[in-house]
Scaffold this active site. Sequence first.
Site, PDB file in Angstrom:
ATOM      1  N   CYS A 119       0.817  -1.227   0.000  1.00 23.43           N
ATOM      2  CA  CYS A 119       0.000   0.000   0.000  1.00 23.43           C
ATOM      3  C   CYS A 119       0.841   1.265   0.000  1.00 23.43           C
ATOM      4  CB  CYS A 119      -0.937  -0.007   1.197  1.00 23.43           C
ATOM      5  SG  CYS A 119      -1.911  -1.495   1.284  1.00 23.43           S
ATOM      6  N   HIS A 124      -3.222   6.856   2.885  1.00 18.07           N
ATOM      7  CA  HIS A 124      -3.669   5.546   2.399  1.00 18.07           C
ATOM      8  C   HIS A 124      -4.997   5.236   3.087  1.00 18.07           C
ATOM      9  CE1 HIS A 124      -4.106   1.435   1.524  1.00 18.07           C
ATOM     10  NE2 HIS A 124      -3.652   0.974   2.675  1.00 18.07           N
ATOM     11  N   ASN A 129     -10.177  -0.681   1.054  1.00 22.55           N
ATOM     12  CA  ASN A 129      -8.727  -0.549   0.920  1.00 22.55           C
ATOM     13  C   ASN A 129      -8.316  -1.036  -0.471  1.00 22.55           C
ATOM     14  OD1 ASN A 129      -5.976  -0.840   0.988  1.00 22.55           O
ATOM     15  ND2 ASN A 129      -5.893  -1.825   3.000  1.00 22.55           N
TER      16      ASN A 129
HETATM   17  N1  ACO Z   1     -17.648  -9.006  11.319  1.00 22.40           N
HETATM   18  C1  ACO Z   1     -18.011  -9.251  12.612  1.00 22.40           C
HETATM   19  N2  ACO Z   1     -17.118  -9.556  13.561  1.00 22.40           N
HETATM   20  C2  ACO Z   1     -15.826  -9.602  13.215  1.00 22.40           C
HETATM   21  C3  ACO Z   1     -15.377  -9.361  11.910  1.00 22.40           C
HETATM   22  C4  ACO Z   1     -16.345  -9.054  10.936  1.00 22.40           C
HETATM   23  N3  ACO Z   1     -16.020  -8.791   9.670  1.00 22.40           N
HETATM   24  N4  ACO Z   1     -14.037  -9.472  11.868  1.00 22.40           N
HETATM   25  C5  ACO Z   1     -13.637  -9.775  13.110  1.00 22.40           C
HETATM   26  N5  ACO Z   1     -14.712  -9.856  13.936  1.00 22.40           N
HETATM   27  C6  ACO Z   1     -14.739 -10.167  15.366  1.00 22.40           C
HETATM   28  C7  ACO Z   1     -13.505 -10.943  15.782  1.00 22.40           C
HETATM   29  O1  ACO Z   1     -13.696 -12.324  15.576  1.00 22.40           O
HETATM   30  C8  ACO Z   1     -13.399 -10.561  17.246  1.00 22.40           C
HETATM   31  O2  ACO Z   1     -14.300 -11.357  17.973  1.00 22.40           O
HETATM   32  P1  ACO Z   1     -13.817 -12.016  19.363  1.00 22.40           P
HETATM   33  O3  ACO Z   1     -13.476 -10.865  20.253  1.00 22.40           O
HETATM   34  O4  ACO Z   1     -15.013 -12.804  19.786  1.00 22.40           O
HETATM   35  O5  ACO Z   1     -12.633 -12.851  18.994  1.00 22.40           O
HETATM   36  C9  ACO Z   1     -13.927  -9.128  17.313  1.00 22.40           C
HETATM   37  O6  ACO Z   1     -14.680  -8.945  16.109  1.00 22.40           O
HETATM   38  C10 ACO Z   1     -12.829  -8.097  17.384  1.00 22.40           C
HETATM   39  O7  ACO Z   1     -11.845  -8.405  16.410  1.00 22.40           O
HETATM   40  P2  ACO Z   1     -10.547  -7.521  16.228  1.00 22.40           P
HETATM   41  O8  ACO Z   1      -9.639  -8.200  15.247  1.00 22.40           O
HETATM   42  O9  ACO Z   1      -9.977  -7.145  17.557  1.00 22.40           O
HETATM   43  O10 ACO Z   1     -11.183  -6.193  15.587  1.00 22.40           O
HETATM   44  P3  ACO Z   1     -10.467  -4.828  15.322  1.00 22.40           P
HETATM   45  O11 ACO Z   1     -11.201  -3.749  15.994  1.00 22.40           O
HETATM   46  O12 ACO Z   1      -8.971  -4.903  15.530  1.00 22.40           O
HETATM   47  O13 ACO Z   1     -10.707  -4.636  13.762  1.00 22.40           O
HETATM   48  C11 ACO Z   1      -9.528  -4.813  11.691  1.00 22.40           C
HETATM   49  C12 ACO Z   1     -10.152  -5.563  12.854  1.00 22.40           C
HETATM   50  C13 ACO Z   1     -10.614  -4.016  11.012  1.00 22.40           C
HETATM   51  C14 ACO Z   1      -8.938  -5.837  10.735  1.00 22.40           C
HETATM   52  C15 ACO Z   1      -8.434  -3.855  12.245  1.00 22.40           C
HETATM   53  O14 ACO Z   1      -7.574  -4.558  13.105  1.00 22.40           O
HETATM   54  C16 ACO Z   1      -7.624  -3.229  11.146  1.00 22.40           C
HETATM   55  O15 ACO Z   1      -8.132  -2.422  10.378  1.00 22.40           O
HETATM   56  N6  ACO Z   1      -6.320  -3.552  11.058  1.00 22.40           N
HETATM   57  C17 ACO Z   1      -5.473  -2.998  10.021  1.00 22.40           C
HETATM   58  C18 ACO Z   1      -5.667  -3.784   8.769  1.00 22.40           C
HETATM   59  C19 ACO Z   1      -5.089  -3.112   7.549  1.00 22.40           C
HETATM   60  O16 ACO Z   1      -5.095  -1.903   7.450  1.00 22.40           O
HETATM   61  N7  ACO Z   1      -4.616  -3.931   6.606  1.00 22.40           N
HETATM   62  C20 ACO Z   1      -4.170  -3.484   5.350  1.00 22.40           C
HETATM   63  C21 ACO Z   1      -2.772  -2.926   5.389  1.00 22.40           C
HETATM   64  S1  ACO Z   1      -2.352  -2.195   3.917  1.00 22.40           S
HETATM   65  C22 ACO Z   1      -1.664  -3.372   2.820  1.00 22.40           C
HETATM   66  O17 ACO Z   1      -0.479  -3.461   2.690  1.00 22.40           O
HETATM   67  C23 ACO Z   1      -2.567  -4.209   2.009  1.00 22.40           C
END
Ligand code: ACO
Length: 367
Positions: free
Chosen positions: A113, A253, A283
């Site tokens: 990214c 980004h 994204n």
């Molecule tokens: N729908 C419903 N529930 C979900 C979902 C979903 N889509 N995804 C995860 N959950 C649940 C999980 O299972 C977890 O449940 P649990 O507590 O019972 O285990 C709960 O929601 C919380 O999960 P977290 O992973 O802690 O959620 P978080 O608030 O961290 O959000 C996310 C997750 C959106 C992935 C966040 O961590 C994030 O945006 N991280 C950065 C990712 C990113 O930017 N990646 C791209 C980088 S750029 C590149 O190079 C491509």
Amino acid sequence: MPYAHITGWGMAVPEKVLTNDDLSRMIDTNDEWIRDHTGIRERHVACENEFPSTLAVAAAVKALQVANLKPTDIDLIICSTSSPEHIFPATACLIQDQLGASRAGAFDLSAACTGFIFAMNMAAQSIRSGSIKNALVIGAETLTRFVDWNDRNTCILFGDGAGAFVLQASDQPGGVLSAVMHSDGSGGDSLSLPAGGSRLPANEATVHEGKHYIHMDGRAVFRFATRVMGHAAKEALELAGLTTDDVQWIIPHQANYRIIETAAKYLKLPLDRFVINVDRYGNTSTASIPIATVEAIEKGLIKNGDKIVFVGFGAGLTWGALAADWTGPLPTERRVHPESYRTWARVRSWLRRLARLIEGLIWGRES
Ligand code: ACO
């Protein structure tokens, strides 16, 4: 020493839109969770006949039109992508052929990214050194081809699209002012596509184990992103001799609304100084910065003379920022129409293929 101005811009996204409600019919998720945790409402997803190169060419033609350049005026094409069409040939070469940019050297750049920032900096440095005059910098992705549609942690995040900038040499001060590029390979495992490369080539087991899909430790990537985004923007500003008070727009980004909020807090800037469109595209990886820029220009937000900071992070791990003085297209005396050149480009490309075929037949008969 010439300056490297951003003189053309264009974007293209697939027609097909996948909303959060669509996703909630496919996996155990819902619109509220996705919006609260990411800010995303919908994303564009490539159909069978859409590829990084086709999206890139559509974006590039628009960028050339704005810059008033012919494809043959381009000296260099850099395609930043993490979803190249093949390991080789480079997607940039496919774009070069489809555009008819017959004078251009073309290569892919892989920095996830952050790639568009790295690519802009490489093109700007080539212009500043005097080695080229006109460059096409493209970010193009169809990352949705690599998501496991059963994995709710990742499949809700990504969308497809392409954005292109033309960078041109000019004696007038302005354009790209500074850039910082950073990497930390020790964090590579937190966001990767484990199989399909030379370490783990495709086989039945890798496919069975889902190793051709994006693997991500979302929380680790989140922590990393919130740590580096604001800091990188500040570094680029300092290098350009500017402060946040001098800047009209930060174009980050577009991965997650909450990550952008954290960067805004770090920089002590209100969120309305950030261009944000993650809600409608998700994204799009390296394409997200040019897509956000083109939308901001089309809405009339960005004006000539504005100081802008582009800032990104991604797999690698990589992160970086670039400060620019927005100057718009260079003055021109004569309009050109890049699209009309593409018909001839296609004819020339087929003639070259035919010539290679005839050459092969003649050599075959002689040997
Ligand atoms: N729908 C419903 N529930 C979900 C979902 C979903 N889509 N995804 C995860 N959950 C649940 C999980 O299972 C977890 O449940 P649990 O507590 O019972 O285990 C709960 O929601 C919380 O999960 P977290 O992973 O802690 O959620 P978080 O608030 O961290 O959000 C996310 C997750 C959106 C992935 C966040 O961590 C994030 O945006 N991280 C950065 C990712 C990113 O930017 N990646 C791209 C980088 S750029 C590149 O190079 C491509």
